[in-house]
Design a protein around this motif. Structure first.
Motif, short mmCIF file in Angstrom:
data_model
loop_
_atom_site.label_atom_id
_atom_site.label_comp_id
_atom_site.label_asym_id
_atom_site.label_seq_id
_atom_site.Cartn_x
_atom_site.Cartn_y
_atom_site.Cartn_z
N ARG A 127 65.57 91.35 29.79
CA ARG A 127 66.34 92.54 29.48
C ARG A 127 67.69 92.56 30.18
O ARG A 127 68.41 93.55 30.13
CB ARG A 127 65.55 93.79 29.89
N LEU B 213 67.98 107.67 20.29
CA LEU B 213 67.44 108.70 21.16
C LEU B 213 68.34 108.91 22.38
O LEU B 213 68.64 110.06 22.75
CB LEU B 213 66.02 108.32 21.61
N LEU B 214 68.79 107.82 23.00
CA LEU B 214 69.72 107.95 24.13
C LEU B 214 70.99 108.67 23.71
O LEU B 214 71.50 109.55 24.42
CB LEU B 214 70.06 106.57 24.70
N SER C 93 56.95 98.76 32.66
CA SER C 93 56.46 97.88 31.59
C SER C 93 56.10 96.53 32.16
O SER C 93 56.37 96.24 33.31
CB SER C 93 57.54 97.72 30.51
N MET D 69 65.24 102.48 17.74
CA MET D 69 65.00 103.90 17.91
C MET D 69 65.52 104.39 19.26
O MET D 69 66.07 105.47 19.34
CB MET D 69 63.50 104.17 17.80
N ASN D 70 65.37 103.59 20.32
CA ASN D 70 65.79 104.07 21.64
C ASN D 70 67.29 104.29 21.74
O ASN D 70 67.73 105.17 22.47
CB ASN D 70 65.30 103.14 22.74
N ILE D 71 68.08 103.52 21.00
CA ILE D 71 69.54 103.70 21.07
C ILE D 71 69.91 105.06 20.50
O ILE D 71 70.69 105.81 21.10
CB ILE D 71 70.26 102.55 20.33
N TYR E 141 73.95 98.03 22.98
CA TYR E 141 74.27 99.43 23.20
C TYR E 141 75.77 99.74 23.11
O TYR E 141 76.16 100.90 23.16
CB TYR E 141 73.78 99.88 24.58
#
Length: 103
Positions: free
Chosen positions: A83, A5-6, A76, A1-3, A31
């Motif tokens: 990461r 959204l970015l 976090s 989801m974050n990809i 990414y």
């Protein structure tokens, strides 16, 4: 989801006429496809910079960035090492930077 959204946030800002800086630990294996599509689809000038820093140096920088952070990201409990980027050559058309070790 974050990809997604970015991607959507960057495209929205670019379409509104803003300059966009997308910064972070963005591993190419995860990414890269989104970043390449964003560069390809953007009608203006795009620049990509790949900071080629080892995991050891990344951890060192995080430890010395601020005392309360240590080697964990302040947003976090995820250790930075899980990461970190995936290394390898810089993406095509991107400039690679290999900074000296920080003190």
């Amino acid at each position: 989801m974050n990809i997604g959204l970015l991607d959507a946030m960057c495209r929205h800002a670019l379409n509104a006429g803003y300059h966009v800086i997308l910064e972070g630990i963005l591993a190419r294996s995860r990414y890269g496809e989104m970043l390449q599509a964003l560069f390809h689809d953007h009608g203006g000038t795009s620049h990509g910079y790949y900071l080629d820093v080892s995991l050891e140096e990344t951890l060192h920088r995080h430890r010395t960035d601020s005392p309360e952070r240590g080697s964990r990201d302040r947003r976090s409990d995820t250790p930075v090492s899980s990461r970190a980027g995936d290394g390898g050559p810089a993406p095509k058309g991107w400039r690679r930077f290999r900074p000296r070790r920080s003190r």
